[in-house]
Structure formats: structure tokens, C-alpha cells
Design a protein around this motif. Sequence first.
Motif, PDB file in Angstrom:
ATOM      1  N   LYS A   1       0.643  -1.253  -0.140  1.00 56.66           N
ATOM      2  CA  LYS A   1       0.382  -0.121  -0.039  1.00 56.66           C
ATOM      3  C   LYS A   1       0.844   1.234   0.262  1.00 56.66           C
ATOM      4  N   LYS A   2       2.365   1.464   0.572  1.00 57.23           N
ATOM      5  CA  LYS A   2       3.317   1.957   0.532  1.00 57.23           C
ATOM      6  C   LYS A   2       3.761   2.201  -0.884  1.00 57.23           C
ATOM      7  N   LYS A   3       3.546   2.170  -2.054  1.00 54.15           N
ATOM      8  CA  LYS A   3       3.944   2.276  -3.455  1.00 54.15           C
ATOM      9  C   LYS A   3       4.952   2.897  -3.466  1.00 54.15           C
ATOM     10  N   GLU A   4       5.866   2.070  -2.391  1.00 53.85           N
ATOM     11  CA  GLU A   4       7.448   2.735  -3.197  1.00 53.85           C
ATOM     12  C   GLU A   4       8.392   2.524  -4.678  1.00 53.85           C
ATOM     13  N   GLU A   5       8.751   3.309  -4.706  1.00 55.39           N
ATOM     14  CA  GLU A   5       9.274   2.873  -6.473  1.00 55.39           C
ATOM     15  C   GLU A   5      10.134   1.584  -6.425  1.00 55.39           C
ATOM     16  N   LEU A   6       9.990   0.934  -6.892  1.00 50.50           N
ATOM     17  CA  LEU A   6      11.540  -0.416  -6.877  1.00 50.50           C
ATOM     18  C   LEU A   6      11.487  -0.796  -8.302  1.00 50.50           C
ATOM     19  N   ASP A   7      12.475  -1.247  -8.483  1.00 49.05           N
ATOM     20  CA  ASP A   7      12.889  -2.405  -9.813  1.00 49.05           C
ATOM     21  C   ASP A   7      11.723  -3.202  -9.802  1.00 49.05           C
ATOM     22  N   PRO A   8      11.444  -3.212 -11.145  1.00 52.51           N
ATOM     23  CA  PRO A   8      10.342  -3.877 -12.157  1.00 52.51           C
ATOM     24  C   PRO A   8      10.555  -5.684 -11.058  1.00 52.51           C
ATOM     25  N   GLU A   9      11.770  -6.001 -11.043  1.00 47.60           N
ATOM     26  CA  GLU A   9      11.409  -6.922 -10.761  1.00 47.60           C
ATOM     27  C   GLU A   9      11.298  -7.667  -8.668  1.00 47.60           C
ATOM     28  N   SER A  10      11.554  -6.004  -7.627  1.00 47.26           N
ATOM     29  CA  SER A  10      11.592  -6.716  -6.756  1.00 47.26           C
ATOM     30  C   SER A  10      10.141  -6.160  -6.611  1.00 47.26           C
ATOM     31  N   GLN A  11       9.072  -4.959  -7.496  1.00 47.42           N
ATOM     32  CA  GLN A  11       7.739  -4.647  -6.922  1.00 47.42           C
ATOM     33  C   GLN A  11       7.192  -6.278  -7.558  1.00 47.42           C
ATOM     34  N   ARG A  12       7.469  -7.261  -8.602  1.00 49.44           N
ATOM     35  CA  ARG A  12       6.798  -8.302  -9.188  1.00 49.44           C
ATOM     36  C   ARG A  12       6.715  -9.682  -8.230  1.00 49.44           C
TER      37      ARG A  12
ATOM     38  N   SER B   1      15.676 -15.276  -6.239  1.00 46.12           N
ATOM     39  CA  SER B   1      15.899 -16.960  -6.634  1.00 46.12           C
ATOM     40  C   SER B   1      14.313 -17.252  -6.851  1.00 46.12           C
ATOM     41  N   ARG B   2      12.803 -16.802  -6.151  1.00 44.89           N
ATOM     42  CA  ARG B   2      11.865 -17.152  -6.713  1.00 44.89           C
ATOM     43  C   ARG B   2      11.488 -17.213  -8.191  1.00 44.89           C
ATOM     44  N   PHE B   3      12.410 -15.881  -8.675  1.00 45.37           N
ATOM     45  CA  PHE B   3      11.993 -16.107 -10.033  1.00 45.37           C
ATOM     46  C   PHE B   3      12.997 -16.436 -11.204  1.00 45.37           C
ATOM     47  N   HIS B   4      13.805 -18.071  -9.970  1.00 45.36           N
ATOM     48  CA  HIS B   4      15.381 -18.196 -10.930  1.00 45.36           C
ATOM     49  C   HIS B   4      14.745 -19.242 -12.398  1.00 45.36           C
TER      50      HIS B   4
ATOM     51  N   GLY C   1      11.410 -16.003 -14.417  1.00 45.65           N
ATOM     52  CA  GLY C   1       9.565 -15.806 -14.404  1.00 45.65           C
ATOM     53  C   GLY C   1       9.561 -13.976 -13.599  1.00 45.65           C
ATOM     54  N   SER C   2      10.878 -13.511 -14.004  1.00 40.76           N
ATOM     55  CA  SER C   2      10.749 -12.575 -13.535  1.00 40.76           C
ATOM     56  C   SER C   2      10.095 -11.185 -14.054  1.00 40.76           C
ATOM     57  N   LYS C   3       9.577 -11.849 -14.908  1.00 41.24           N
ATOM     58  CA  LYS C   3       8.467 -10.471 -16.141  1.00 41.24           C
ATOM     59  C   LYS C   3       7.753 -11.196 -15.889  1.00 41.24           C
ATOM     60  N   GLU C   4       6.579 -10.668 -16.356  1.00 43.32           N
ATOM     61  CA  GLU C   4       5.183 -11.571 -17.721  1.00 43.32           C
ATOM     62  C   GLU C   4       5.462 -11.784 -18.478  1.00 43.32           C
ATOM     63  N   GLU C   5       5.601 -13.220 -18.032  1.00 37.57           N
ATOM     64  CA  GLU C   5       6.011 -14.181 -19.300  1.00 37.57           C
ATOM     65  C   GLU C   5       5.259 -13.970 -20.744  1.00 37.57           C
ATOM     66  N   MET C   6       3.998 -12.903 -20.894  1.00 31.13           N
ATOM     67  CA  MET C   6       3.854 -12.479 -22.225  1.00 31.13           C
ATOM     68  C   MET C   6       4.390 -11.968 -22.984  1.00 31.13           C
ATOM     69  N   GLU C   7       4.699 -11.250 -21.853  1.00 34.26           N
ATOM     70  CA  GLU C   7       5.410  -9.576 -22.187  1.00 34.26           C
ATOM     71  C   GLU C   7       6.694  -9.987 -22.682  1.00 34.26           C
ATOM     72  N   ILE C   8       7.478 -11.369 -22.292  1.00 35.20           N
ATOM     73  CA  ILE C   8       8.900 -11.868 -23.046  1.00 35.20           C
ATOM     74  C   ILE C   8       8.953 -11.832 -24.235  1.00 35.20           C
TER      75      ILE C   8
END
Length: 724
Positions: free
Chosen positions: A118-129, A499-502, A695-702
Motif C-alpha cells: 500500500k506504500k507504493k514505493e518506487e521499486l525496480d520491476p523485479e522487486s515490484q513483481r 531465486s524465486r524467479f530463477h 519468471g522475473s517478468k510477465e511471460e507474455m511480455e517476454i
Amino acid sequence: MAPTQYKVPPQLPPKFTATKKSLIDDTKRLIDRSRSVQDAVVRDVQLDSATFANTILPMTQDDNKMAIEAHIISFYNAVATDKELRDASSEAEQLFDDFGIEASMREDVFNLVDAVLKKKEELDPESQRLLEKDHKSFIRNGLSVPAGPKRDRFKEIKQRLSQISIAFSKNLNEENGGLWFTPEELHGVPGDTIENLKKGEGEYEGKLWLTFKYPDLFPTLKYATNAETRRKLFIENENKCNDNVALFREAILLRDEGARILGYDSHAQFRIEDKMAKTTKTVNDFLADLRTRLAPGGKKEIEKLMEFKKQDTKENGLTGPLAEGYYLWDHRYYDRLMLEKDYQLDHQVIAEYFPLQTTIQGMLKIFEQLFGLVFVEIVGEEDRAALAEGGKGSDIVWHEDVQLFSVWDDDGEGTGFVGYLYLDLFPRDGKYNHAANFNLQPGYIDENGKRRYPATALVCNFSKPTPKKPSLLKHDEVVTLFHELGHGIHDLVSRTTYSRFHGTNTVRDFVEAPSQMLENWCWTPSQLRSLSHHYSYLSSDYEAAYLQSSGAEKKPSDQIPHSLIAKLISTKHVNDALFNLRQLHFGTFDMAVHEPASHKELEKLDITEKYNALRHEISQLSGPEALDGEKKGDWHWGNGQATFGHLIGGYDAGYYGYLSSQVYSTDMFYTIFKDDPMNGAEGRRYRHTVLERGGSKEEMEILEEFLGRKPQTEAFYKELGISQ
């Protein structure tokens, strides 16, 4: 000898020196540490001060470190020769699962994660995911359900499903059944299969023990001329794990109950929401459309195969019920016969050009050229001991048959270390009995900003070498090896922060696409030829054995002849409709049991009948239910669902992904590689755009980034020979 820059990896490989006690002790230590990290976050962070750095990051870094040990602890259950080690590994896996359920249902942790989101920090895309996935995971694990009896029941369901999964898998891995046959009953089965069979003693004197392992099962179903042998073997194989029947039913019912507690209409709706397909309607429409397109082709293929059967039964004087219909146990046999007679294609001859070890070397060369990699095999006690930190060379593998490679970037990619690749290729008692890739250690960036490198293992079950022949791969086994190695490459070249997205940690209806795409190289003439090396050239002993067994006066050409490649490629889509209808049966059955109209309907469902009746309906092949006798009209002759490890091991309401990801894989191959399969520039672009992302980005976008557009179905249907 490896070039100097590839001799000393910056990270030592893992050791495989665990004991029964150490597996449990290490598991408890990892769980205690992880729990203490979560407790510390809850103790030290207030809701109004919760940030990604003080809440999510400490737990994620602990997840990273846990995976380095936990994956290997669980891996022992699939490969250890010692049953006590396998049992301890299963016990450890249960402890991990129980803790995972506990952690995923901690409301105090979820409240902090919710506050961070809910804080909506500015994060890099992988951290946001990562943040969004973690948040959603808590909700999908029951925290959307108010505390009380319902949530408690959901937790019970999760715990029981974990127990079922471990027991189901263990039953499959440790299955050691088989049948005694006389040599006459095994007439037609290749000699190298027969040579490897155990000979009977005492009451079984003169008989041979045929197991249900692939190197015994498939050649017998393909080559045994005796229809009764094939029938008996097929049915017994379907019943080899009947202890799993009740476990499968219980899992299906519990999944449905759990999904309904969370507010979903079915387990399928719950599972697919998080995949590329998003809705069950998308999946069901895809499967129904494919069935409509494939069914006429399947019917024609059976009619043609039946002609072969009539001719074969007439020539061999076979009469009676087994000679009259076209049965499940007939298909591999007559499919093979058709290839030999109509296409003059003998898969035994083709296999002579694909000795396992030279084929592996050829595959690795293809991956080197395509992706900018270098594979250096670590052989010999001295070289292995040098990586064992003062231990023995055998400490860094789990079995003497295992091959180990250090993997590097080539000069063009910067000569950096990539990771470790293990190959465990032959069957043995208690070992995982299919073909799969296992991540042993994921890659990630540690808390000091340093890269941790992955380790990955291919576990297969190819026939063992004999004194007269090395292990020889049928072409479909070459495809299997390429496919699993594709998963291994995905695992190795991944470059994610967490490692979650490795690697292969993508959604299930995309994960098969990269490996399926690489299968195309096994149907490309230049690559097939480069992979080939006739086994008679491997040693003088093999040469002598070949000349004696074949009656030839001289060795054939070293590489597979162009004419044989042309014949092989001309058969790529022979009986393809029946092959895909078989996959369609699996996918449709999966959806049927995971998307009932109501829980009551599911309780009334006869799962065995559903499995067998649906198979007959979709594949159009008959089983014992079509024969006169006690099984006539009875669908309970076999329990194939009890051997269907995918549906208990993560592909539940997801098996359709094997077919749907072919849409993506075929589109990628046709669009980028078909005209120039060894285009290194495109291979590297594929590596960096698709494989590295995990899996660090939406697969369809990849996919869209790689293709330059949205994926299309045109190539998929064209490849199958069914117009849109």
C-alpha cells in the motif's frame, strides 16, 4: 584439457555426503533460521514503518539461502541408492512443506507485506513483481478467509495435500514390479533389451523378468510380436501403483474443497487464474477446438493402422478377439511397423548412429554455438577432488554414473562462470523413473551484491550399455534428451535477482515452451547429422560386435546418411493426430477432475472410469472394455491416473500447458529460427531476452518482446497439418 580460463570455477559445486541424520538436522536448522527471520521482522517492524528493504528483503534473502540447501535435501528422494536416505529426504520434504504452509498463513507477516504494498514505493520491476506475488500468495493461501474454522480447515487441507504428494511420488519412484515372460513370449524384442533382463531361477527357470521401467517397457510394447504379451504388459503397467488410487481421489476432493473455501468455483479456476491462460474458458475452448481439429485425423490414422494389423495377423495366423480390434497395446507396435514398411524406417538402425555419449557431446556443441556457452566435463578423481574442499572426488556427485560439467560463457559472452550441469542417465532401483530436470541450487544476487551461480541436474532413464553395444538412443529419446537439456539450459543461463524467479520458475503454461522449441533441432537435417556418430567407430570391440550381429562386411558411414535423415523427417507427423489426441486426453481428464459442477458431483465421480472412458472417447483406441470376457464394458481394468505423477506434482489444472505452450514454441521457432537454426546472434538474443529472465517478468511480455508482436497460433496449426 580445458583452457586455463575455464579450469577453476569461482564457486565450488555442492557436496552429496548427507546421512539420514544430517538431512533431518539440516532441515530443522534451515526451518528454525527461517522462522527466526520472520519473527524478527514482525518484532522489529511496525506497520507504519514497513518497507521493502526492512520487511520483504530479509525474508527473501533467507529464501535464497534456504533454496541452496533445501533443493538438494529434497533431491535425495529422487536419486539416492540408499532407501534410508530416500526416506529421510521424504521426511525432510514433509517438514519443509509443513513449514511452508505455516509461513504462508502467518497473518502478522501478511499485514506487514500488505502495508508495504500500500506504500507504493518506487521499486525496480523485479522487486515490484516479487512484492505483488508475495502479497497474492498470502491471499491464495487462505488469508482472505476470516480466522476461524474455515481457515483452520484450509490449513488442514494444505497439510494433507502435501503428505499425499510426497507419498504418491515415493510410491512411483520406488515401484519395482514387473512380469516373468518366456523368451518365446518376448519374440521380436530387440536383443540389447533382452540381454539386460534378469534371468529366472527355481520356479522361474527359463523365464526373464521384465520391469515397468522405460528401457524394458517401451521396446517390448513396440517390438513384441505376441499380442497377448503386449496386452498383459500394458494392463499390468496401468496397475503398477494401485496404492496411489485412493491418494489421487483424496487429492482431487481436497483441492476442490480448498478452492471453494477460498471462494472459487473449482480448483481449476483457482489454479488457472494465475497462469497465462487466466480463465478456465480459455483452456476448455483451446482443448475443445484442438479435439475437433484432430479427431478426423485420428480416425483416418487408425483406419490405416488397422490395415497393417489385418495384414500382420493374417501373415502370422493370429485369430481371436485380440486380432480383431485396434487396442491401446497395439499402437506402439503397429506405429513402428508402419514406419518400417511404408517408410523403410527402422528405428533400431537409426539408434546405431546415436550413442548416448557422443550424442550428448553433439548437443552441448549445439548449445555452445547457439547460446555462447562452453561445457567442461569434470572427470577423474583428481579434478573432482580439487573441487571437493579437501574431500573425495566422489563427494561432489551422488552416484558413480553421474557426469558433471562446469559451464562457462564463451569469449563473446565474456568467459564468465555460468554454473554446474549434472547428467544422471541410467535407471536404478528407487530412482525417479521418468525424464526430468531438477534445479539443485538456484542463482540469485546475494546481500553483498555478489552473484550466486546455479546447479542443475538432468535425471533420465536410458538403456545401459552392454559389452556389445553402448547405450543407443532411439530418435524419440534424442528428442527427450534435447527437451530436458533445454530445461537445464533455461536453469543455467537465468540471471534473476531473486531465486524465486530463477530459471524454470515461470508459470506452468509457459515453462515447457523453451524446451519444446529446442526439440525442433532434432528434426533439422544438418543438426541431426552433426549429432550422429555410428557406434561401430567407438572401439574395435564395438566394431567387431556390429559386424558379427549385422552380417555386414564393413562398417557403415560414420555419420547418418542423408537418405536416412530424409526418411526420418518424412515421418515426423506420421500418426501425429493420435499422438496429440493422447496428450489431449491427459489435458482433458485433468480439467474434468478439477472442474466439477459441484463438490457433490465430484464425490460421486468414478475417477478410474472417467480416465479410461475419456481416453477411449478422445484417443479412439480401445482397451479391455471392448473385449469379450469379464472386463467387457467395464472401465475398471486399469488405474492410469495412479501413475500420472504430473497431476500430483504441480501440473494439476495445468497439463494443458504441454499443448498450449507448443503454440508459443512453434511460433518462436518458425518466426526466428526455422530458416537458420544455428543463427548464433538470434540464439544469444533468445538467451538474453527469454531464458535469462526466468519468471522475473510477465511471460507474455517476454514473448512479445522476443517475437516483436503478440504470439499467433498459425505456425502451431500449420505444423500439425490442420488448417485454421
